[in-house]
Design a protein around this motif. Structure first.
Motif, PDB file in Angstrom:
ATOM      1  N   TYR A  42       0.699  -1.011  -0.650  1.00 49.26           N
ATOM      2  CA  TYR A  42       0.254  -0.064   0.246  1.00 49.26           C
ATOM      3  C   TYR A  42       1.065   1.535  -0.114  1.00 49.26           C
ATOM      4  CZ  TYR A  42      -4.385  -2.423   0.496  1.00 49.26           C
ATOM      5  OH  TYR A  42      -5.393  -3.630   1.290  1.00 49.26           O
ATOM      6  N   ASN A  43       2.023   1.094   0.166  1.00 53.87           N
ATOM      7  CA  ASN A  43       2.601   2.726   0.025  1.00 53.87           C
ATOM      8  C   ASN A  43       4.118   2.129  -0.998  1.00 53.87           C
ATOM      9  OD1 ASN A  43       2.116   3.263   2.784  1.00 53.87           O
ATOM     10  ND2 ASN A  43       3.627   2.228   3.849  1.00 53.87           N
ATOM     11  N   THR A  44       3.379   1.828  -2.092  1.00 56.85           N
ATOM     12  CA  THR A  44       4.491   1.504  -3.373  1.00 56.85           C
ATOM     13  C   THR A  44       3.095   2.832  -4.513  1.00 56.85           C
ATOM     14  OG1 THR A  44       2.812   0.289  -4.268  1.00 56.85           O
ATOM     15  CG2 THR A  44       4.986  -0.586  -3.149  1.00 56.85           C
ATOM     16  N   ASP A  45       4.310   3.832  -4.942  1.00 56.12           N
ATOM     17  CA  ASP A  45       3.815   4.749  -5.647  1.00 56.12           C
ATOM     18  C   ASP A  45       2.891   4.102  -6.701  1.00 56.12           C
ATOM     19  OD1 ASP A  45       4.946   6.693  -4.339  1.00 56.12           O
ATOM     20  OD2 ASP A  45       7.003   6.669  -5.760  1.00 56.12           O
ATOM     21  N   GLU A  46       2.994   2.620  -7.278  1.00 57.90           N
ATOM     22  CA  GLU A  46       2.152   2.153  -7.836  1.00 57.90           C
ATOM     23  C   GLU A  46       1.247   1.797  -7.405  1.00 57.90           C
ATOM     24  OE1 GLU A  46       5.539   0.707  -6.985  1.00 57.90           O
ATOM     25  OE2 GLU A  46       6.481   1.760  -8.768  1.00 57.90           O
ATOM     26  N   TYR A  47       1.129   1.794  -6.523  1.00 57.00           N
ATOM     27  CA  TYR A  47      -0.698   0.913  -5.440  1.00 57.00           C
ATOM     28  C   TYR A  47      -1.441   2.430  -5.721  1.00 57.00           C
ATOM     29  CZ  TYR A  47      -3.731   0.063  -2.567  1.00 57.00           C
ATOM     30  OH  TYR A  47      -5.169  -0.261  -2.638  1.00 57.00           O
ATOM     31  N   ILE A  48      -0.871   3.704  -4.657  1.00 51.86           N
ATOM     32  CA  ILE A  48      -1.114   4.981  -4.925  1.00 51.86           C
ATOM     33  C   ILE A  48      -1.942   5.587  -6.016  1.00 51.86           C
ATOM     34  CG2 ILE A  48      -0.803   7.253  -4.243  1.00 51.86           C
ATOM     35  CD1 ILE A  48       1.231   6.360  -1.591  1.00 51.86           C
ATOM     36  N   GLU A  49      -0.759   5.765  -6.852  1.00 49.97           N
ATOM     37  CA  GLU A  49      -1.069   5.357  -8.619  1.00 49.97           C
ATOM     38  C   GLU A  49      -2.708   4.815  -9.286  1.00 49.97           C
ATOM     39  OE1 GLU A  49       0.476   6.848 -12.915  1.00 49.97           O
ATOM     40  OE2 GLU A  49       1.837   6.358 -11.337  1.00 49.97           O
ATOM     41  N   ARG A  50      -1.967   3.436  -8.806  1.00 39.86           N
ATOM     42  CA  ARG A  50      -3.435   3.009  -9.376  1.00 39.86           C
ATOM     43  C   ARG A  50      -4.872   3.353  -8.171  1.00 39.86           C
ATOM     44  NH1 ARG A  50      -3.916  -2.875  -8.015  1.00 39.86           N
ATOM     45  NH2 ARG A  50      -2.404  -2.698  -7.180  1.00 39.86           N
ATOM     46  N   THR A  51      -4.905   3.383  -7.813  1.00 37.64           N
ATOM     47  CA  THR A  51      -5.273   4.300  -6.273  1.00 37.64           C
ATOM     48  C   THR A  51      -6.682   5.443  -6.633  1.00 37.64           C
ATOM     49  OG1 THR A  51      -5.506   2.320  -4.798  1.00 37.64           O
ATOM     50  CG2 THR A  51      -6.974   3.889  -4.308  1.00 37.64           C
ATOM     51  N   ALA A  52      -5.728   5.965  -7.763  1.00 41.05           N
ATOM     52  CA  ALA A  52      -5.864   7.373  -7.089  1.00 41.05           C
ATOM     53  C   ALA A  52      -6.976   7.245  -8.790  1.00 41.05           C
ATOM     54  CB  ALA A  52      -4.882   8.417  -7.357  1.00 41.05           C
ATOM     55  N   ARG A  53      -6.273   6.396  -9.708  1.00 45.64           N
ATOM     56  CA  ARG A  53      -6.949   5.813 -11.275  1.00 45.64           C
ATOM     57  C   ARG A  53      -8.300   5.919 -11.004  1.00 45.64           C
ATOM     58  NH1 ARG A  53      -3.696   7.744 -15.982  1.00 45.64           N
ATOM     59  NH2 ARG A  53      -1.354   8.078 -15.041  1.00 45.64           N
ATOM     60  N   THR A  54      -8.151   4.207 -10.172  1.00 42.25           N
ATOM     61  CA  THR A  54      -9.468   4.089 -10.398  1.00 42.25           C
ATOM     62  C   THR A  54     -10.123   4.054  -9.477  1.00 42.25           C
ATOM     63  OG1 THR A  54      -8.665   2.028  -8.601  1.00 42.25           O
ATOM     64  CG2 THR A  54      -8.529   1.620 -11.204  1.00 42.25           C
ATOM     65  N   ARG A  55     -10.275   4.011  -8.448  1.00 30.99           N
ATOM     66  CA  ARG A  55     -11.419   5.127  -7.077  1.00 30.99           C
ATOM     67  C   ARG A  55     -11.772   6.527  -7.143  1.00 30.99           C
ATOM     68  NH1 ARG A  55     -10.105   1.744  -1.751  1.00 30.99           N
ATOM     69  NH2 ARG A  55      -9.713  -0.426  -2.596  1.00 30.99           N
ATOM     70  N   LEU A  56     -10.732   7.413  -7.592  1.00 28.43           N
ATOM     71  CA  LEU A  56     -10.396   8.557  -7.691  1.00 28.43           C
ATOM     72  C   LEU A  56     -11.216   9.365  -9.235  1.00 28.43           C
ATOM     73  CD1 LEU A  56      -8.553   9.751  -4.885  1.00 28.43           C
ATOM     74  CD2 LEU A  56     -10.750   9.159  -4.659  1.00 28.43           C
ATOM     75  N   GLY A  57     -10.762   8.465 -10.017  1.00 28.66           N
ATOM     76  CA  GLY A  57     -10.759   8.843 -11.087  1.00 28.66           C
ATOM     77  C   GLY A  57      -9.314  10.139 -11.856  1.00 28.66           C
ATOM     78  N   LEU A  58      -8.432  10.463 -11.289  1.00 32.74           N
ATOM     79  CA  LEU A  58      -7.570  11.146 -10.913  1.00 32.74           C
ATOM     80  C   LEU A  58      -6.896  11.129 -12.556  1.00 32.74           C
ATOM     81  CD1 LEU A  58      -6.426  11.981  -7.900  1.00 32.74           C
ATOM     82  CD2 LEU A  58      -7.839  13.370  -9.253  1.00 32.74           C
ATOM     83  N   VAL A  59      -6.635  11.933 -12.878  1.00 35.33           N
ATOM     84  CA  VAL A  59      -4.940  11.210 -14.179  1.00 35.33           C
ATOM     85  C   VAL A  59      -3.943  12.720 -13.506  1.00 35.33           C
ATOM     86  CG1 VAL A  59      -7.524  11.032 -15.639  1.00 35.33           C
ATOM     87  CG2 VAL A  59      -6.291  13.255 -15.908  1.00 35.33           C
ATOM     88  N   ARG A  60      -2.681  12.342 -14.146  1.00 37.72           N
ATOM     89  CA  ARG A  60      -1.671  13.101 -14.543  1.00 37.72           C
ATOM     90  C   ARG A  60      -2.474  14.337 -15.261  1.00 37.72           C
ATOM     91  NH1 ARG A  60       3.914   9.718 -14.260  1.00 37.72           N
ATOM     92  NH2 ARG A  60       3.291   8.047 -13.118  1.00 37.72           N
ATOM     93  N   ALA A  61      -1.192  15.378 -15.495  1.00 36.14           N
ATOM     94  CA  ALA A  61      -1.483  16.449 -15.886  1.00 36.14           C
ATOM     95  C   ALA A  61      -0.766  16.740 -17.560  1.00 36.14           C
ATOM     96  CB  ALA A  61      -0.654  17.636 -15.117  1.00 36.14           C
ATOM     97  N   ASP A  62      -0.071  15.802 -17.617  1.00 36.22           N
ATOM     98  CA  ASP A  62       0.347  15.431 -18.628  1.00 36.22           C
ATOM     99  C   ASP A  62      -0.368  14.617 -19.680  1.00 36.22           C
ATOM    100  OD1 ASP A  62       1.436  13.094 -17.078  1.00 36.22           O
ATOM    101  OD2 ASP A  62       3.509  13.721 -19.048  1.00 36.22           O
TER     102      ASP A  62
END
Length: 96
Positions: free
Chosen positions: A67-87
């Motif tokens: 849960y503390n890895t960047d990959e997990y945090i990014e995947r969760t932000a994308r799938t659950r929160l619908g967030l995307v990167r600025a670029d």
């Protein structure tokens, strides 16, 4: 004759006392053996529970590392929160 009766009564009394003492100690030894068997079984059960909890603890530690890895945090932000990167370019599906 009364001397022999007194001696016989004395012997009978001594034998009764010895029998009662032996019976008392035998009862105590047997009851302690049952208690020891119960406590041994309880100790084994608790040792098994401790082992299970230690395994669960190690599993949770591994999960926390994930849960503390960047990959997990990014995947969760994308799938659950619908967030995307600025670029990134976002395409929205229309009509469904």
């Amino acid at each position: 004759m009364t001397n022999t009766i007194k001696r016989d009564k004395k012997k009978l009394f001594c034998r009764a006392i010895v029998f009662i003492a032996v019976a008392y100690f035998a009862f105590n030894i047997i009851s302690q053996q049952f208690q020891l068997a119960y406590y041994r079984a309880q100790r084994q059960e608790l040792a098994a529970q401790i082992e299970q909890q230690q395994e669960r603890y190690h599993e949770l530690e591994e999960e926390a590392k994930l849960y503390n890895t960047d990959e997990y945090i990014e995947r969760t932000a994308r799938t659950r929160l619908g967030l995307v990167r600025a670029d990134e370019t976002v395409f929205a599906e229309i009509g469904k």
